[in-house]
Design an enzyme around this catalytic site. Sequence first.
Site, PDB file in Angstrom:
ATOM      1  N   PRO A   1       0.725  -1.458  -0.162  1.00 57.45           N
ATOM      2  CA  PRO A   1       0.242  -0.014  -0.077  1.00 57.45           C
ATOM      3  C   PRO A   1       0.988   1.274   0.199  1.00 57.45           C
ATOM      4  CG  PRO A   1      -0.312  -0.861   2.129  1.00 57.45           C
ATOM      5  CD  PRO A   1       0.687  -1.597   0.935  1.00 57.45           C
ATOM      6  N   ASP A   2       0.036   2.350  -0.671  1.00 55.95           N
ATOM      7  CA  ASP A   2       1.062   3.162  -0.335  1.00 55.95           C
ATOM      8  C   ASP A   2       0.859   3.839   0.805  1.00 55.95           C
ATOM      9  OD1 ASP A   2      -1.867   4.931  -0.250  1.00 55.95           O
ATOM     10  OD2 ASP A   2      -1.141   5.487  -2.721  1.00 55.95           O
ATOM     11  N   PHE A   3       1.262   5.423   1.194  1.00 55.89           N
ATOM     12  CA  PHE A   3       1.261   5.701   2.453  1.00 55.89           C
ATOM     13  C   PHE A   3       0.128   6.899   3.046  1.00 55.89           C
ATOM     14  CE2 PHE A   3       5.878   4.466   2.453  1.00 55.89           C
ATOM     15  CZ  PHE A   3       5.741   3.997   3.676  1.00 55.89           C
ATOM     16  N   ARG A   4      -0.884   7.883   1.700  1.00 54.82           N
ATOM     17  CA  ARG A   4      -1.198   8.705   2.042  1.00 54.82           C
ATOM     18  C   ARG A   4      -2.831   8.345   1.231  1.00 54.82           C
ATOM     19  NH1 ARG A   4       3.398  10.897   2.319  1.00 54.82           N
ATOM     20  NH2 ARG A   4       4.116  11.646   3.965  1.00 54.82           N
TER      21      ARG A   4
ATOM     22  N   ASN B   1      11.386   4.620  -1.758  1.00 54.19           N
ATOM     23  CA  ASN B   1      10.501   3.588  -1.668  1.00 54.19           C
ATOM     24  C   ASN B   1      11.692   2.791  -0.388  1.00 54.19           C
ATOM     25  OD1 ASN B   1       8.052   4.579  -2.251  1.00 54.19           O
ATOM     26  ND2 ASN B   1       8.422   2.798  -4.325  1.00 54.19           N
ATOM     27  N   ILE B   2      11.377   1.919   0.028  1.00 50.88           N
ATOM     28  CA  ILE B   2      12.171   1.208   0.725  1.00 50.88           C
ATOM     29  C   ILE B   2      12.315   0.119   0.852  1.00 50.88           C
ATOM     30  CG2 ILE B   2      12.301   2.480   2.814  1.00 50.88           C
ATOM     31  CD1 ILE B   2       9.765   1.294   4.193  1.00 50.88           C
ATOM     32  N   ASP B   3      11.112  -0.477  -0.037  1.00 54.36           N
ATOM     33  CA  ASP B   3      10.756  -2.283  -0.661  1.00 54.36           C
ATOM     34  C   ASP B   3      12.288  -2.678  -0.799  1.00 54.36           C
ATOM     35  OD1 ASP B   3       9.661  -1.507  -3.309  1.00 54.36           O
ATOM     36  OD2 ASP B   3       8.284  -0.306  -2.810  1.00 54.36           O
TER      37      ASP B   3
ATOM     38  N   HIS C   1      15.143   6.596   1.034  1.00 60.81           N
ATOM     39  CA  HIS C   1      14.501   6.956   2.518  1.00 60.81           C
ATOM     40  C   HIS C   1      15.407   4.947   3.142  1.00 60.81           C
ATOM     41  CE1 HIS C   1      11.548   9.394   1.873  1.00 60.81           C
ATOM     42  NE2 HIS C   1      12.257  10.039   2.200  1.00 60.81           N
TER      43      HIS C   1
ATOM     44  N   CYS D   1      27.337  -2.494  24.501  1.00 53.59           N
ATOM     45  CA  CYS D   1      26.171  -1.496  24.155  1.00 53.59           C
ATOM     46  C   CYS D   1      24.322  -2.372  24.675  1.00 53.59           C
ATOM     47  CB  CYS D   1      26.414  -1.020  22.571  1.00 53.59           C
ATOM     48  SG  CYS D   1      25.289  -0.043  21.757  1.00 53.59           S
TER      49      CYS D   1
ATOM     50  N   GLY E   1       4.857   7.893  -9.596  1.00 51.75           N
ATOM     51  CA  GLY E   1       3.918   7.742  -8.814  1.00 51.75           C
ATOM     52  C   GLY E   1       4.640   8.490  -7.178  1.00 51.75           C
TER      53      GLY E   1
ATOM     54  N   GLU F   1      -2.338  12.224 -10.964  1.00 46.95           N
ATOM     55  CA  GLU F   1      -2.623  13.245 -10.918  1.00 46.95           C
ATOM     56  C   GLU F   1      -1.610  13.868 -10.807  1.00 46.95           C
ATOM     57  OE1 GLU F   1      -4.356  14.042  -6.657  1.00 46.95           O
ATOM     58  OE2 GLU F   1      -2.929  13.733  -5.636  1.00 46.95           O
TER      59      GLU F   1
ATOM     60  N   CYS G   1       0.887   3.416 -12.490  1.00 46.59           N
ATOM     61  CA  CYS G   1       1.696   3.583 -13.605  1.00 46.59           C
ATOM     62  C   CYS G   1       2.266   2.351 -14.318  1.00 46.59           C
ATOM     63  CB  CYS G   1       2.695   3.808 -12.232  1.00 46.59           C
ATOM     64  SG  CYS G   1       3.555   4.940 -10.661  1.00 46.59           S
TER      65      CYS G   1
END
Length: 346
Positions: free
Chosen positions: A90-93, A170-172, A189, A233, A271, A298, A317
Amino acid sequence: MVDDTDVNTAAADYGGARNECDDVDARLGDELASLRISDEDEDVPGGTGYVEEDEEPTKLEVLASKLTSNCFKNIVILSGAGVSVSAGIPDFRTPGTGLYDNLQKYNLPYPEAVFDIDFYKRNPRPFLTLAKELWPRPAADGGKITPTLTHCFIKLLEDKGMLRRCFTQNIDGLEVLAGVSATRVMECHGHFRTASCTRCHASFDGIKCRDIILNTGNEKSKGKAPRCEREKCNGIVKPDIVFFGEGLPSEFFSLLKGGDMDDCDLLIVMGTSLQVFPVAAIPEHINNECTRLLVNRELVGTFDENNPRDIYLAGDCDDSIRKLCQMTGWEQDLYKIYNAIPKTGK
């Protein structure tokens, strides 16, 4: 200001010798020259006497012609969560389906806390649980999420010698899983392949970190985070993805100030909402003559369909990339890459 027939004046200069890009421009010029003056004012408002035999090619058609003719040598891509939605991430927003709208089950004080470094140090379990769903693994290693057609398009550009860099938010890690060289991908990221201690910042074996986190549902670990192995540590370890409260990798800023932006002859943004800075500022760092293609649901950022250098390909996309590859004659090459990726984990 350039017009639609000169969509990229920053294409490579081959010492003044005529090249395939010149031929593309010549063909487009011939099409524009096909406008003829009629002897009668047939169906032309105002009696101008002009009749158009052939429609002027669109900016997207001009771009496709130049891609086909190998006119671009330094394409820079900026990708966001939208390129991975069809992979099941899923996207975030997006309201209702975005990641932030579906985190209630983690009892977070606010959705973004799942990626907040201070919150993680106090309560790592929500992130560890979510990480089990997001952790990128090839199908051969039990992974259930595989690269999309859009990720394969990035690999295709590299295979054709056109890709300068892919900046991804993306972090995927799906660009690398698609076969794109890690040196060509700037994961702004961060990523899951390596890990480090949140206290002393010492490196921690990425595979060991993965094995511990992916086993958080077992009785043995009970949702505990990996711990630093350095003497005295014992700090909490996390994958090297950028949390809120952390800085971006120094390599990002080096590339931003390096030659990528100056040499870019085509920017493709795909995207993304262009809301997360400083990555969202990349379209403003390229040279003023560079063509910019937006592949998105958009219009975002400073993209303007009335700007001669901006091209907007609206929609999802994968559908848009498939259309572009049909226009360039690359669809078979695209699917060859896509079909070669094991998908048995699905």
